[in-house]
Design a protein around this motif. Structure first.
Motif, mmCIF file in Angstrom:
data_model
loop_
_atom_site.group_PDB
_atom_site.id
_atom_site.type_symbol
_atom_site.label_atom_id
_atom_site.label_comp_id
_atom_site.label_asym_id
_atom_site.label_seq_id
_atom_site.Cartn_x
_atom_site.Cartn_y
_atom_site.Cartn_z
ATOM 1 N N HIS A 180 0.827 -1.083 0.154
ATOM 2 C CA HIS A 180 -0.051 0.038 0.182
ATOM 3 C C HIS A 180 0.847 1.281 -0.150
ATOM 4 N N ASN A 181 1.932 1.198 0.777
ATOM 5 C CA ASN A 181 2.694 2.501 0.899
ATOM 6 C C ASN A 181 4.131 2.588 -0.131
ATOM 7 N N PHE A 182 4.574 1.620 -0.673
ATOM 8 C CA PHE A 182 5.732 1.511 -1.298
ATOM 9 C C PHE A 182 5.854 1.061 -2.662
ATOM 10 N N SER A 183 4.727 0.266 -3.131
ATOM 11 C CA SER A 183 4.990 -0.510 -4.235
ATOM 12 C C SER A 183 4.198 0.401 -5.539
ATOM 13 N N GLU A 184 4.882 0.639 -6.473
ATOM 14 C CA GLU A 184 4.468 1.383 -7.550
ATOM 15 C C GLU A 184 3.534 0.736 -8.436
ATOM 16 N N THR A 185 3.665 -0.687 -8.407
ATOM 17 C CA THR A 185 2.908 -1.457 -9.148
ATOM 18 C C THR A 185 1.501 -1.488 -8.653
ATOM 19 N N ILE A 186 1.418 -1.678 -7.422
ATOM 20 C CA ILE A 186 0.014 -1.594 -6.683
ATOM 21 C C ILE A 186 -0.653 -0.062 -6.896
ATOM 22 N N GLU A 187 -0.062 0.731 -7.107
ATOM 23 C CA GLU A 187 -0.151 2.199 -7.098
ATOM 24 C C GLU A 187 -0.904 2.372 -8.544
ATOM 25 N N MET A 188 -0.134 1.595 -9.465
ATOM 26 C CA MET A 188 -0.622 1.918 -10.785
ATOM 27 C C MET A 188 -1.953 0.969 -11.180
ATOM 28 N N MET A 189 -2.148 -0.044 -10.534
ATOM 29 C CA MET A 189 -3.380 -0.720 -10.372
ATOM 30 C C MET A 189 -4.546 -0.180 -10.137
ATOM 31 N N GLY A 190 -4.430 0.940 -9.353
ATOM 32 C CA GLY A 190 -5.612 1.718 -8.805
ATOM 33 C C GLY A 190 -6.400 1.168 -7.993
ATOM 34 N N VAL A 191 -7.950 1.019 -8.066
ATOM 35 C CA VAL A 191 -8.682 0.355 -6.958
ATOM 36 C C VAL A 191 -8.047 -1.285 -6.976
ATOM 37 N N LYS A 192 -8.008 -1.931 -7.920
ATOM 38 C CA LYS A 192 -7.549 -3.235 -7.613
ATOM 39 C C LYS A 192 -6.223 -3.470 -6.894
ATOM 40 N N GLY A 193 -5.344 -2.652 -7.028
ATOM 41 C CA GLY A 193 -4.304 -2.657 -6.085
ATOM 42 C C GLY A 193 -4.389 -2.362 -4.605
ATOM 43 N N ILE A 194 -5.410 -1.394 -4.453
ATOM 44 C CA ILE A 194 -5.785 -1.237 -3.057
ATOM 45 C C ILE A 194 -6.636 -2.410 -2.498
ATOM 46 N N MET A 195 -7.373 -2.955 -3.184
ATOM 47 C CA MET A 195 -8.141 -4.026 -2.843
ATOM 48 C C MET A 195 -6.910 -5.183 -2.591
ATOM 49 N N ILE A 196 -5.982 -5.559 -3.242
ATOM 50 C CA ILE A 196 -5.079 -6.737 -2.969
ATOM 51 C C ILE A 196 -4.482 -6.233 -1.706
ATOM 52 N N SER A 197 -3.972 -4.979 -1.380
ATOM 53 C CA SER A 197 -2.963 -4.752 -0.400
ATOM 54 C C SER A 197 -4.069 -4.707 0.816
ATOM 55 N N ALA A 198 -5.275 -4.342 0.697
ATOM 56 C CA ALA A 198 -6.325 -4.419 1.841
ATOM 57 C C ALA A 198 -6.450 -6.149 2.312
#
Length: 76
Positions: A28-46
């Motif tokens: 959530h805080n440091f991965s650029e890949t998760i940031e680029m994924m948008g909402v799906k990335g937030i859901m993965i980290s959550a």
């Protein structure tokens, strides 16, 4: 299952839970890949954090109960 094996399994669950929580925070805080994924990335980290909490919190309470029970049996 003996108490020693049960305690080992519970400790492994706690370790995996804490690892998943830390992975979710890192994503959530440091991965650029998760940031680029948008909402799906937030859901993965959550989901990493949620599954980690589900693994670690109840096992801590049960492990504490087993260890206290063991201590009282030894003292009697």
């Amino acid at each position: 299952m003996s108490d020693n094996k049960l305690i080992l399994v519970l400790k492994l669950c706690i370790t995996m839970g804490i690892s998943l929580i830390l992975l979710g925070i890192y994503c959530h805080n440091f991965s650029e890949t998760i940031e680029m994924m948008g909402v799906k990335g937030i859901m993965i980290s959550a989901m990493c954090v949620a599954i980690g909490m589900a693994l670690s919190l109840p096992t801590k309470m049960y492990l504490t109960f087993i260890l206290v029970k063991r201590e009282t049996e030894k003292s009697q």
